[in-house]
Design a protein around this motif. Structure first.
Motif, PDB file in Angstrom:
ATOM      1  N   LEU A 211       1.153  -1.150  -0.070  1.00 43.14           N
ATOM      2  CA  LEU A 211      -0.056   0.143   0.308  1.00 43.14           C
ATOM      3  C   LEU A 211       0.498   1.170   0.118  1.00 43.14           C
ATOM      4  O   LEU A 211       0.571   1.923  -1.208  1.00 43.14           O
ATOM      5  CB  LEU A 211      -0.998  -0.391   1.290  1.00 43.14           C
ATOM      6  N   GLY A 274      -0.218  -7.631  -1.856  1.00 43.27           N
ATOM      7  CA  GLY A 274       0.940  -7.404  -0.932  1.00 43.27           C
ATOM      8  C   GLY A 274       1.592  -7.634  -1.492  1.00 43.27           C
ATOM      9  O   GLY A 274       3.175  -6.646  -2.048  1.00 43.27           O
ATOM     10  N   PHE A 320      -7.394   7.015   1.328  1.00 35.01           N
ATOM     11  CA  PHE A 320      -8.403   6.018   0.104  1.00 35.01           C
ATOM     12  C   PHE A 320     -10.296   6.398   0.072  1.00 35.01           C
ATOM     13  O   PHE A 320     -10.667   5.058  -0.426  1.00 35.01           O
ATOM     14  CB  PHE A 320      -8.060   4.626   1.168  1.00 35.01           C
TER      15      PHE A 320
END
Length: 390
Positions: A211, A274, A320
């Motif tokens: 992220l 990820g 976000f």
């Protein structure tokens, strides 16, 4: 530099995640209500609605287990033998509650103490009657707590009453455990506990690092990867390979434990994303930082210029989710040039407002392109005739 940063940040996020998992008990003071000591935490979304709630009391040292609703997925993995859950002999408890622990002493207490089993079932029932869902009951680091999710909007008074009822039952469970205390080091007697924490810490570390890398690349204008599709494809291959290795490790280290399928699901859903994002950033940085080739220079013509709306995304922490109050429109300044690699096509680049205001359709630019250490072509910069970067 960024190549090394990616590995350093991944190690840091993994260590941080492991620390949080080892010390995951809720923080806060305990207050007495009608003689019952307890605390609660409420997490609200940007609209002020509670989305997560926690009720906690003082627990006992040495205990580390989770109790949650047993789902069809849990039952499926028990049937195929991937996960093995302890059965207490209490039919209602065994049918409804899934025990995430392999500590024999803890499991013996849960089996032999009907007061604990009854209190656990009453917590789940109380939450359900008040339109809450119990995500889990957790005992760790000297605290015992319940994580709740509201199914509908609720009144503060309703939650206070439910908190008091749950706290009373939690104190009963803690008191029963206190009658046969465990040494603080007993948490390490669960042969699968630390293994699961390490695997989940790696998975979470990959997710957080991915992220962070995504945000870094999102706000970085240059360099620009030309072969981005090829890079993404290779990142998916590498990230999938990393995920398979972690899943295989989980299977070997946690097979036939109560945690096996729970850990593997989290790795598959969170860790895989990820791993792909981290792989993308690392492959990109290796490709750029280790490319020592001389750039190829191309002269191209500006064929268009336009503004592209920048939709800001935030969460309560800053990212976000788009905020309802953010009504100010912001734009990227884009120029469209001839594609020097493909005839009859064009390519767009984000440029500074200063350059955008000076640029005109028909102006000439110099594109500095390099082949890439891993063969992903990339643009170092754009230059005007006077060699000033955009």
């Amino acid at each position: 530099m960024w190549f090394a940063f990616g590995f350093i940040s991944l190690a840091g996020f993994t260590i941080y995640s492991l620390f949080k998992r080892l010390n995951g008990a809720p923080k806060g003071k305990l207050y007495r209500t009608s003689g019952i000591p307890y605390g609660n935490n409420i997490v609200k979304n940007k609209y002020g609605h509670a989305v997560k709630l926690c009720v906690f009391v003082e627990g006992q040292s040495g205990y580390d287990y989770i109790l949650k609703n047993e789902t069809l997925i849990d039952r499926f993995f028990k049937i195929i033998g991937l996960s093995v859950e302890h059965q207490t002999g209490n039919k209602e408890f065994d049918d409804r509650i899934y025990i995430v622990s392999d500590n024999k002493k803890v499991l013996k207490q849960l089996s032999s103490n009907n007061t604990i089993a009854d209190s656990v079932i009453r917590i789940f029932d109380a939450a359900l009657m008040n339109s809450f869902k119990v995500k889990r009951i957790r005992h760790q680091s000297g605290r015992l707590w319940v994580d709740l999710r509201p199914k509908i909007k609720f009144e503060d008074d309703q939650f206070r009453k439910l908190s008091y009822e749950i706290a009373t039952l939690l104190n009963t469970i803690s008191s029963e455990h206190g009658k046969t205390p465990l040494p603080a080091k007993e948490r390490w007697k669960d042969p699968f506990n630390i293994r699961a924490m390490i695997i989940l810490a790696i998975s979470t570390g990959l997710a957080i690092n991915g992220l962070v890398q995504f945000v870094r690349l999102k706000i970085t204008d240059y360099p620009v990867i030309i072969d981005a599709d090829k890079l993404l494809q290779d990142a998916i291959y590498v990230g999938s390979g990393i995920t398979i290795v972690i899943l295989a490790s989980a299977l070997v280290l946690l097979g036939r434990s109560a945690r096996a399928h729970i850990v593997m699901f989290e790795v598959l859903i969170i860790g895989s994303l990820g791993a792909i994002a981290t792989s993308y950033a690392e492959l990109r940085d290796i490709n750029i930082e280790f490319d020592k080739a001389r750039p190829d220079l191309y002269e191209v013509k500006i064929v268009g210029r336009y503004l592209q709306e920048h939709k800001r995304i935030r969460s309560r922490g800053g990212f976000f989710f788009k905020t309802a109050s953010d009504n100010v429109k912001r734009f990227y300044h884009m120029i469209q040039v001839e594609d020097w690699n493909n005839i009859d096509t064009s390519r767009s680049f984000k440029v500074s407002k200063q350059y955008y205001d000076l640029a005109e359709v028909g102006d000439k630019l110099i594109v500095s392109q390099k082949p890439g250490k891993l063969n992903y072509r990339w643009v170092e910069n754009l230059r005007t005739a006077d060699s000033s970067d955009t």
